[in-house]
Structure formats: structure tokens, C-alpha cells
Design an enzyme around this catalytic site. Structure first.
Site, short mmCIF file in Angstrom:
data_model
loop_
_atom_site.label_atom_id
_atom_site.label_comp_id
_atom_site.label_asym_id
_atom_site.label_seq_id
_atom_site.Cartn_x
_atom_site.Cartn_y
_atom_site.Cartn_z
N SER A 1 0.85 -1.19 0.00
CA SER A 1 0.00 0.00 0.00
C SER A 1 0.89 1.24 0.00
O SER A 1 1.64 1.46 -0.94
CB SER A 1 -0.95 -0.03 1.21
OG SER A 1 -1.80 1.09 1.20
N THR A 2 0.86 2.03 1.07
CA THR A 2 1.64 3.27 1.12
C THR A 2 3.12 2.99 0.93
O THR A 2 3.71 2.19 1.64
CB THR A 2 1.42 3.97 2.48
OG1 THR A 2 0.02 4.09 2.73
CG2 THR A 2 2.07 5.34 2.49
N HIS B 1 -2.75 -1.03 -3.16
CA HIS B 1 -3.88 -0.15 -2.88
C HIS B 1 -3.73 1.12 -3.72
O HIS B 1 -2.79 1.89 -3.52
CB HIS B 1 -3.93 0.23 -1.40
CG HIS B 1 -4.19 -0.94 -0.49
ND1 HIS B 1 -4.06 -0.86 0.87
CD2 HIS B 1 -4.59 -2.21 -0.76
CE1 HIS B 1 -4.36 -2.03 1.42
NE2 HIS B 1 -4.68 -2.86 0.44
N MET C 1 0.01 0.93 5.11
CA MET C 1 -0.75 1.24 6.31
C MET C 1 -1.81 0.18 6.55
O MET C 1 -2.35 -0.40 5.62
CB MET C 1 -1.41 2.62 6.12
CG MET C 1 -1.97 3.25 7.38
SD MET C 1 -2.65 4.90 7.01
CE MET C 1 -1.16 5.72 6.41
N ASP D 1 -4.03 -5.10 6.03
CA ASP D 1 -4.44 -5.91 4.88
C ASP D 1 -3.30 -6.85 4.49
O ASP D 1 -2.14 -6.44 4.43
CB ASP D 1 -4.81 -5.01 3.70
CG ASP D 1 -5.37 -5.78 2.53
OD1 ASP D 1 -5.92 -6.87 2.76
OD2 ASP D 1 -5.27 -5.28 1.39
#
Length: 384
Positions: free
Chosen positions: A203-204, A230, A323, A326
Site C-alpha cells: 500500500s503506502t 492499494h 498502512m 491488509d
């Protein structure tokens, strides 16, 4: 002490809106605003903020140029604001290449169900990337390792990134033995397991991390790769196109019904869920609606779980910077089937959330620095 934030945007309305949201969190404080990139560079040097929020399109100096200059002179965590268009996606990816750590759409309602959720998301993103401020440094002047004739953006290896300047927090947790960090120069050894699929969730910080890992893989990579990042729906096609131009393997946005092929990485489309159907050797991609109740679209747990059902113990999986948590449940399913799960280490993550969730649950067997993940993959698959 509150996190000091510099807000950069040529719109007085947006500067005021962002400042009000940030100042609404007692942990955060807007110390000043800038109306263009040139002013941002000057105020970054003078005020030394902990975080900068940055627009992309501005007069005098655009946001991407400003990010490059700030990273060259006063490395600071930067959160970009972007439009959710194809052109906006390309510009945002350029900003991440230049050194920005994260991004959000300028229309908060595009990523949140209500105003309170949008406010909380912005405040959380600023707080999270602020943690990287002490570990950012000016980049050394060295030749880059990732180049492309199709991109003029600065390579992530040439911009400021968090360093591994401190011991790994939590390295004595109850997880399985972890790999030595890059600073030790330890040699990796293959486990001898056999694999038919590689799966990576992030993600991030993921766009830069995926580029670093995938660009080091050979064109004859012996299996398909599933990528779950993401990312908004308008971004994934542009991101896949960028990776395809940088990598020796093929990278594409996954399409429903297409067969999985060795040497190709399939990026889950934003706003959707990516699963796989069939059996090893004759497997196809299955793209389904993201689902109103799902927090992540795409979701790492969904794809990992699907991979576990089809490939059993033949999956080499990794959870990279991001973050939240998940990937933890999907990784647990993979481990229960006998597959391998690795996690990115804390120091090299932009946000140590998803990998931490996997490591703390005792699911991952190795905790790896980003700059050695590709090497570890090649050793594991006997490609070096």
C-alpha cells in the site's frame, strides 16, 4: 511536540481547507503555507517542517520539480495531492519517483464515504509519514540502478529515502527467524522449496517498492506474479504501463479471464478484487466487483486467499510497506497451506503497518530490507 506541516497549493480555498483539517488534530500543526513550488523549496529550507503537503500543478514551479529540489536539499516527507485522472496518475507517479512518500486525491470524497472519514484519513496519512522524518537524508551522488528510456522521472534510487540508521524495532518478537539486514552483508540460502506463483501485496510506499523489486527480476522469471497495490482505479493502468517500461518482465493491469503466464506480473485493477480460477498450470485471472463492504479495493487478503486455495504450498508471497493490516489474513491462509510468506522490514518501509501485522502474528518467516528483496527472491528460485 506537534508535527509541523507546510501546506503547498496555489488555491487559497484548498490551502485553507487542508490547514483546517490538519489543525483539527492536536498532534499536528500547520506552521505556514506556500503558493507555488519555488516558495515551497524556500520555506522547506527555512522552516524545516516535519511534513509537506504538495499540489502538483502550480505556477512558477510545479510540485514535481519542487519535490525533486526539496529531496536534494532538505529531504522531508511529502504527501502529494492529485486529481483522479489518467494524467493525474502519471504526474503522481512522477512525484513518487521524485521522492514523495504518499498521495491522496484532491477530492477527498473519492476515497471516503463521508467527511469524517476523509478528515481522519488525511490526518492519519500526515502522522504516519512524519515518522520517517528523522531517517531521511540527502542522497549520495551515485549512479542509479534503475533506468528506463521511456521515463524521464528521477529514479527512486537517486532520491532521499529513509535510512536503516537504527536497530530494527521488534526484532526480538515471537516470529520465526528473520534474515539478516542488508548492513550485515549476510548471504542468503535457498530453502529448496518449489513454487508456481509469486504474490506481492503493498500500500503506502508501494509504487517505489514494487519498482525496485520488479526491475531487478530477469525476463525469464519462471512463474507469474500477482501484484496487489492499494491504488485508485484511474491509477493502476498508468502504474502498470510505467512498470512495464522499467522492467525486464512484462507488467500489465490484470483483465478478467486472461491466463496466467510465467514472466508476467498482473496488477490488480483499482476499485476491483483480483482472484484466480483453475488449477496450477491452467490458471486464469478472475476480476470481480470491489464490494461496498470492503475497506480495500483491491484487497491483499482476497488475492492471497484465492492463491492459497488454488496453489496450496506453491506460493512465494511478500507483504511490503503499507498502512493497516491488509494481507495478514490472506498470508495466514497461505502459511496454513505451507506456502512461504516474507515481510519487508521496518526501517525500509514508508509505513510499517501491513508488514508489521504479518510479522507480529508470527506468519512471516523472513523480515527483509527493501534493497535485498529481489536478491532474496533470485536466490530462493535458484536464478543466481
Amino acid at each position: 511536540m506537534a508535527v509541523k506541516v507546510l501546506v503547498v497549493d496555489d488555491s487559497s480555498f484548498f490551502r485553507r481547507r487542508v490547514s483546517e483539517i490538519i489543525n483539527g488534530d492536536p498532534r499536528l500543526e500547520v506552521i505556514d503555507c506556500a503558493v507555488n513550488g519555488k516558495e515551497a523549496v524556500e520555506k522547506a529550507a527555512k522552516l524545516k517542517p516535519d511534513v509537506i503537503t504538495m499540489d502538483i500543478e502550480m505556477p512558477v514551479m510545479d510540485g514535481i520539480t519542487a519535490v525533486r529540489e526539496i529531496m536534494r536539499t532538505n529531504p522531508t516527507p511529502i504527501l502529494m495531492f492529485s486529481s483522479l485522472t489518467h494524467d493525474g496518475a502519471k504526474a503522481t507517479l512522477d512525484a513518487l519517483d521524485a521522492g514523495a512518500l504518499d498521495f491522496l486525491p484532491k477530492k477527498f470524497e473519492d476515497i471516503a464515504r463521508n467527511r469524517d472519514e476523509a478528515v481522519g484519513l488525511l490526518q492519519q496519512r500526515v502522522s504516519e509519514i512524519a515518522r520517517k522524518r528523522p531517517f531521511m537524508r540527502r542522497p549520495a551522488v551515485t549512479s542509479t540502478t534503475v533506468t528506463s528510456s521511456t521515463s524521464t522521472a528521477t529514479s527512486p534510487s537517486s532520491v532521499a529515502r529513509p535510512t536503516s540508521a537504527r536497530p530494527l524495532a521488534g526484532s526480538t518478537s515471537n516470529t520465526a527467524p528473520v534474515a539478516r539486514s542488508a548492513s550485515t552483508g549476510g548471504r542468503f540460502k535457498a530453502t529448496g522449496k518449489r513454487y508456481q506463483l509469486t504474490a506481492i501485496g503493498t500500500s503506502t510506499g508501494g509504487p517505489v517498492a514494487l519498482q525496485k523489486v520488479l526491475s531487478a527480476l530477469p525476463a525469464n522469471f519462471p512463474m507469474p506474479i500477482l501484484l496487489i497495490q492499494h491504488m485508485p482505479s484511474t491509477f493502476t493502468a498508468a502504474f502498470a504501463q510505467r512498470l512495464n517500461g522499467l522492467c525486464k518482465i512484462s507488467v500489465k493491469e490484470a483483465q478478467d479471464g486472461e491466463p496466467l503466464k510465467a514472466g508476467t506480473a498482473y496488477l490488480a485493477p483499482g476499485g476491483m478484487q483480483m482472484m484466480i480460477d483453475g488449477r496450477p498450470g491452467s490458471t486464469r485471472v478472475k476480476i470481480i466487483d470491489g464490494g461496498d463492504r470492503m475497506n480495500y479495493k483491491p484487497c491483499v487478503d482476497v488475492t492471497f486467499g484465492s492463491a492459497a486455495n488454488v496453489y496450496g504450498d506453491k506460493v512465494l508471497s511478500m507483504v511490503l510497506t503499507g498502512m493497516g493490516a491488509d494481507g495478514r489474513d490472506g498470508a495466514r491462509m497461505l502459511k496454513q497451506q505451507g506456502s512461504t510468506v516474507w515481510a519487508q522490514d521496518e526501517d525500509s518501509c514508508v509505513v510499517y503497518g501491513m508488514p508489521q501485522a504479518v510479522a507480529k502474528a508470527g506468519i512471516s518467516t523472513e523480515d527483509l530490507p527493501l534493497d535485498r528483496i529481489a536478491e532474496r527472491i533470485l536466490v530462493e528460485l535458484n536464478l543466481v
